[in-house]
Design a protein around this motif. Structure first.
Motif, PDB file in Angstrom:
ATOM      1  N   UNK A 106       0.834  -1.200   0.000  1.00 40.49           N
ATOM      2  CA  UNK A 106       0.000   0.000   0.000  1.00 40.49           C
ATOM      3  C   UNK A 106       0.875   1.259   0.000  1.00 40.49           C
ATOM      4  N   UNK A 107       0.741   2.076  -1.050  1.00 34.05           N
ATOM      5  CA  UNK A 107       1.511   3.316  -1.120  1.00 34.05           C
ATOM      6  C   UNK A 107       0.791   4.427  -0.358  1.00 34.05           C
ATOM      7  N   UNK A 108       1.459   5.553  -0.134  1.00 32.83           N
ATOM      8  CA  UNK A 108       0.809   6.661   0.554  1.00 32.83           C
ATOM      9  C   UNK A 108      -0.111   7.487  -0.356  1.00 32.83           C
ATOM     10  N   UNK A 109      -0.126   7.191  -1.649  1.00 32.75           N
ATOM     11  CA  UNK A 109      -0.917   7.964  -2.624  1.00 32.75           C
ATOM     12  C   UNK A 109      -1.648   7.015  -3.569  1.00 32.75           C
ATOM     13  N   UNK A 110      -2.589   7.579  -4.336  1.00 36.99           N
ATOM     14  CA  UNK A 110      -3.244   6.815  -5.391  1.00 36.99           C
ATOM     15  C   UNK A 110      -4.341   5.880  -4.926  1.00 36.99           C
ATOM     16  N   UNK A 111      -4.947   6.153  -3.791  1.00 39.26           N
ATOM     17  CA  UNK A 111      -5.972   5.263  -3.249  1.00 39.26           C
ATOM     18  C   UNK A 111      -7.302   5.422  -3.968  1.00 39.26           C
ATOM     19  N   UNK A 112      -8.045   4.324  -4.061  1.00 40.48           N
ATOM     20  CA  UNK A 112      -9.356   4.317  -4.711  1.00 40.48           C
ATOM     21  C   UNK A 112     -10.328   5.241  -3.976  1.00 40.48           C
ATOM     22  N   UNK A 113     -10.309   5.192  -2.650  1.00 42.45           N
ATOM     23  CA  UNK A 113     -11.148   6.052  -1.816  1.00 42.45           C
ATOM     24  C   UNK A 113     -10.212   6.979  -1.042  1.00 42.45           C
ATOM     25  N   UNK A 114     -10.304   8.300  -1.246  1.00 38.56           N
ATOM     26  CA  UNK A 114      -9.395   9.209  -0.541  1.00 38.56           C
ATOM     27  C   UNK A 114      -9.518   9.035   0.982  1.00 38.56           C
ATOM     28  N   UNK A 151       0.412  13.861   0.005  1.00 40.64           N
ATOM     29  CA  UNK A 151      -0.712  13.194   0.684  1.00 40.64           C
ATOM     30  C   UNK A 151      -1.705  14.175   1.285  1.00 40.64           C
ATOM     31  N   UNK A 152      -1.271  15.419   1.514  1.00 44.32           N
ATOM     32  CA  UNK A 152      -2.121  16.367   2.216  1.00 44.32           C
ATOM     33  C   UNK A 152      -2.344  15.968   3.662  1.00 44.32           C
ATOM     34  N   UNK A 153      -1.459  15.110   4.167  1.00 42.24           N
ATOM     35  CA  UNK A 153      -1.617  14.568   5.514  1.00 42.24           C
ATOM     36  C   UNK A 153      -1.308  15.552   6.618  1.00 42.24           C
ATOM     37  N   UNK A 154      -1.875  15.261   7.775  1.00 47.47           N
ATOM     38  CA  UNK A 154      -1.642  16.051   8.989  1.00 47.47           C
ATOM     39  C   UNK A 154      -0.538  15.371   9.785  1.00 47.47           C
ATOM     40  N   UNK A 155       0.480  16.139  10.164  1.00 49.37           N
ATOM     41  CA  UNK A 155       1.593  15.602  10.928  1.00 49.37           C
ATOM     42  C   UNK A 155       1.249  15.677  12.415  1.00 49.37           C
ATOM     43  N   UNK A 156       1.386  14.544  13.114  1.00 54.12           N
ATOM     44  CA  UNK A 156       1.084  14.516  14.533  1.00 54.12           C
ATOM     45  C   UNK A 156       1.778  13.318  15.163  1.00 54.12           C
TER      46      UNK A 156
END
Length: 161
Positions: A106-114, A151-156
């Motif tokens: 599983x990569x961090x990008x390219x998912x079928x469902x965001x 990814x637009x991810x939140x760092x925490x």
């Protein structure tokens, strides 16, 4: 290693290309399925492996992607607090349906469902990271800032202990 990428790895490389990154995906003969395997294959520290873990939000059933350092275990209660909803481990079917990829690739990008994306704060202290690229033997190199950007991810803080 061969120059021709498998279809799943090619999908990730094409996505990286569309985001302005050059060739990054590398497929290995051996497995990069675990953080330890991936670190051995690319010659880096286990902490530099950005492992993509999929969880399922209990109430909304949304996929939750936690990108954690290969050296860390994820604190599921902390993740639940961060997203405002309890999470549970996702079964292989949910992982494949929501991401389009099998566990171990599983990569961090390219998912079928965001997914909702959380990024382990420990990754931000490193110069170079390696992430799965769609198959259990493909990885790609990136920086922590690039990981956040794509990814637009939140760092925490998501690690146990």
């Amino acid at each position: 290693m061969s120059n021709a990428l498998s279809p799943s790895a090619r999908r990730i490389q094409d996505l990286l290309n569309s985001l302005g990154f050059g060739p990054r995906v590398v497929e290995h003969e051996g497995s990069t399925r675990t953080s330890e395997d991936a670190a051995a294959a690319v010659g880096c520290d286990v902490a530099q492996i950005a492992k993509s873990l999929i969880f399922r939000a209990k109430e909304t059933a949304r996929p939750v992607l936690v990108i954690a350092s290969g050296a860390n275990r994820v604190d599921e209660k902390a993740v639940g607090r961060l997203i405002g909803e309890k999470i549970e481990r996702a079964d292989p079917e949910f992982v494949r349906e929501s991401t389009g990829f099998a566990i171990g690739g599983v990569p961090p990008i390219g998912h079928a469902v965001p997914p909702l994306v959380l990024i382990d704060a420990d990754l931000m202290a490193l110069d170079v990271l390696w992430a799965a690229a769609g198959t259990p033997n493909a990885v790609f190199r990136l920086t922590p800032d690039e990981l956040v950007r794509i990814t637009g991810g939140r760092v925490d803080v998501v690690r146990k202990g």
